[in-house]
Design a protein around this motif. Structure first.
Motif, PDB file in Angstrom:
ATOM      1  N   GLY A  54      20.871  26.208  40.308  1.00  0.00           N
ATOM      2  CA  GLY A  54      19.812  26.387  39.328  1.00  0.00           C
ATOM      3  C   GLY A  54      18.465  25.956  39.859  1.00  0.00           C
ATOM      4  N   ASP A  55      18.391  25.578  41.129  1.00  0.00           N
ATOM      5  CA  ASP A  55      17.146  25.159  41.763  1.00  0.00           C
ATOM      6  C   ASP A  55      16.775  26.161  42.864  1.00  0.00           C
ATOM      7  N   THR A  56      15.766  25.831  43.655  1.00  0.00           N
ATOM      8  CA  THR A  56      15.275  26.758  44.675  1.00  0.00           C
ATOM      9  C   THR A  56      15.580  26.243  46.071  1.00  0.00           C
ATOM     10  N   PHE A  57      16.342  27.015  46.829  1.00  0.00           N
ATOM     11  CA  PHE A  57      16.602  26.717  48.230  1.00  0.00           C
ATOM     12  C   PHE A  57      15.753  27.621  49.121  1.00  0.00           C
ATOM     13  N   LEU A  78      15.793  21.956  49.395  1.00  0.00           N
ATOM     14  CA  LEU A  78      16.038  22.155  47.965  1.00  0.00           C
ATOM     15  C   LEU A  78      14.824  21.630  47.205  1.00  0.00           C
ATOM     16  N   ILE A  79      14.231  22.469  46.394  1.00  0.00           N
ATOM     17  CA  ILE A  79      13.086  22.067  45.584  1.00  0.00           C
ATOM     18  C   ILE A  79      13.436  22.285  44.119  1.00  0.00           C
ATOM     19  N   ARG A  80      13.409  21.212  43.355  1.00  0.00           N
ATOM     20  CA  ARG A  80      13.708  21.299  41.935  1.00  0.00           C
ATOM     21  C   ARG A  80      12.476  21.770  41.161  1.00  0.00           C
ATOM     22  N   ASP A  81      12.717  22.280  39.968  1.00  0.00           N
ATOM     23  CA  ASP A  81      11.644  22.797  39.136  1.00  0.00           C
ATOM     24  C   ASP A  81      10.588  21.720  38.877  1.00  0.00           C
ATOM     25  N   LYS A  82       9.322  22.021  39.139  1.00  0.00           N
ATOM     26  CA  LYS A  82       8.163  21.149  38.925  1.00  0.00           C
ATOM     27  C   LYS A  82       8.115  19.960  39.875  1.00  0.00           C
ATOM     28  N   ALA A  83       9.003  19.918  40.867  1.00  0.00           N
ATOM     29  CA  ALA A  83       8.983  18.813  41.834  1.00  0.00           C
ATOM     30  C   ALA A  83       7.839  19.015  42.825  1.00  0.00           C
ATOM     31  N   LYS A  84       7.287  17.903  43.313  1.00  0.00           N
ATOM     32  CA  LYS A  84       6.168  17.966  44.245  1.00  0.00           C
ATOM     33  C   LYS A  84       6.620  17.965  45.700  1.00  0.00           C
ATOM     34  N   ARG A  85       7.881  17.644  45.934  1.00  0.00           N
ATOM     35  CA  ARG A  85       8.403  17.640  47.296  1.00  0.00           C
ATOM     36  C   ARG A  85       9.876  18.027  47.263  1.00  0.00           C
ATOM     37  N   PRO A  86      10.423  18.453  48.384  1.00  0.00           N
ATOM     38  CA  PRO A  86      11.848  18.814  48.407  1.00  0.00           C
ATOM     39  C   PRO A  86      12.731  17.609  48.098  1.00  0.00           C
TER      40      PRO A  86
END
Length: 392
Positions: A54-57, A78-86
């Motif tokens: 459900g996140d962005t790879f 892996l970058i989660r929704d609204k995260a500023k860093r992987p």
């Protein structure tokens, strides 16, 4: 208990990225030119892993090493929704001898990652390396979000040198290795699994101050050294989940062992255990055997509590033994009250082993047990075939 079984098929949830990191795959469709293979593998990877998590790879570079028949991806993130860093950065991932399948997935002899960095809000740390062998992966279009067993199958896996918490120079938890064996059937249901965690070290003294830390340090522990071994199986036809072995052993503390048989576990839940509450109405207990083998922990706890109360440990042990029948009076079962009091008294006077056995005549639904506790607590002991013993 379901979660304990599931760990036999993949590393601990906090380390699940090691499994995700190793789940690289080749695309469906016709054979590609060698110059296209690495990029196609990378794109298939991020689509499938993003669907599962459900996140962005993503990844930085991809290449194909023809001499070794290996696809190499560098800097998978892996970058989660609204995260500023992987949340996760994987230095290098190698997919050995991949072979495309008719369904659009792939199989590979081995998938290995090196240099995994974890930096989420809940955990920070590193994993030196992780490998999975005899891997089969489903394409993104054929999986359900969150259903790990539907997209990643392997026979064995290994993770090495896991370091979590604290900072780079002072990790709070280290694990030498996590080794697993998994068997997932053609319906994407885990049917057998094992997991071994070796040399778990928890540096209690380095944790931030808290009541729990104070209590553990008060028992004389600056660090805890543990190991864990578990084995489980599942019979889809009868919907029975069996914990054949769960053993948690601590140096200079205690060893806890558990076996159990739990019925009424639907195949759909085993394939995708997203919500444990879904089995409350169907699960039943067939048998549960819990044993504690003490190695100084009981005396440490008794001595610490006695010191707080200003009494001798022997006096506190006698008080506890004498009070237990009154606390258990609500069960309205004098024989069981005496059994518990005798077992606790025996154990506190000479801590060796303490055992709890549930052996009902027939599988008993959990919902029936909850109802009995509310309306007729005196029937619970016979309903579960409950017995307690010490030093036997």
């Amino acid at each position: 208990m379901i979660n304990l079984f599931r760990t036999a098929f993949a590393p601990l949830s906090v380390l699940a990225i090691g499994v995700l990191a190793t789940g690289l795959m080749l695309p469906a469709g016709p054979l590609f030119a060698q110059s296209d293979i690495a990029e196609t593998v990378g794109q298939t990877l991020v689509k499938t892993m993003s669907k599962v998590s459900g996140d962005t790879f993503a990844y930085e570079t991809a290449r194909f090493e023809e001499a070794d028949n290996v696809v190499v991806l560098e800097k998978v993130t892996l970058i989660r929704d609204k995260a500023k860093r992987p949340s996760i950065i994987i230095d290098e991932t190698r997919i050995v001898a991949p072979e495309m399948l008719d369904d659009g997935g792939f199989k590979a002899d081995e998938v290995t990652t090196k240099g995994v960095l974890l930096q989420s809000r809940t955990v920070e740390g590193t994993v030196e390396s992780a490998s999975a062998f005899n891997v089969t992966v489903q394409p993104a279009e054929q999986i359900v979000e969150g259903a790990v067993s539907q997209w990643f199958r392997y026979e064995t896996s290994s993770m090495n040198d896991i370091r979590l918490g604290g900072d780079a120079d002072n990790r709070l938890v280290t694990i030498a290795s996590i080794d697993t064996v998994a068997d997932i059937n053609g319906d994407n249901i885990p049917v057998n699994g094992e997991v071994e965690l070796e040399d778990i070290s928890i540096q209690i003294a380095k944790f931030p101050d808290s009541r729990i830390k104070q209590d553990i340090v008060g028992l004389g522990y600056q660090e805890l050294n543990l190991s864990l071994s578990a084995k489980g199986s599942y019979l889809p036809e009868s919907e029975i989940l069996t914990v054949e072995r769960f053993q948690l052993t601590g140096d200079d503390t205690a060893a806890l062992s558990l076996t159990a048989a739990i019925g009424g576990i639907p195949q759909s839940f085993m394939a995708s255990p997203l919500d444990p509450r879904a089995i409350i109405a169907t699960a039943s207990i067939g048998r549960l055997d819990l044993n504690i083998d003490d190695n100084s922990l009981a005396n440490r706890v008794l001595s610490a509590q006695a010191e707080k109360m200003g009494v001798e440990p022997d006096a506190l042990a006698a008080q506890l033994s004498g009070a237990l029948p009154f606390f258990l009076a609500v069960l309205d079962n004098e024989a069981f009250q005496k059994q518990v009091a005798d077992a606790v008294s025996t154990f506190l006077n000479d801590p060796q082993t303490f055992s709890i056995l549930m052996a009902p005549e027939k599988p008993t639904p959990f919902i029936q047990v909850f109802a009995a506790l509310t309306s007729a607590p005196g029937t619970v002991v016979d309903l579960l075939g409950l017995s307690i013993s010490a030093n036997e």
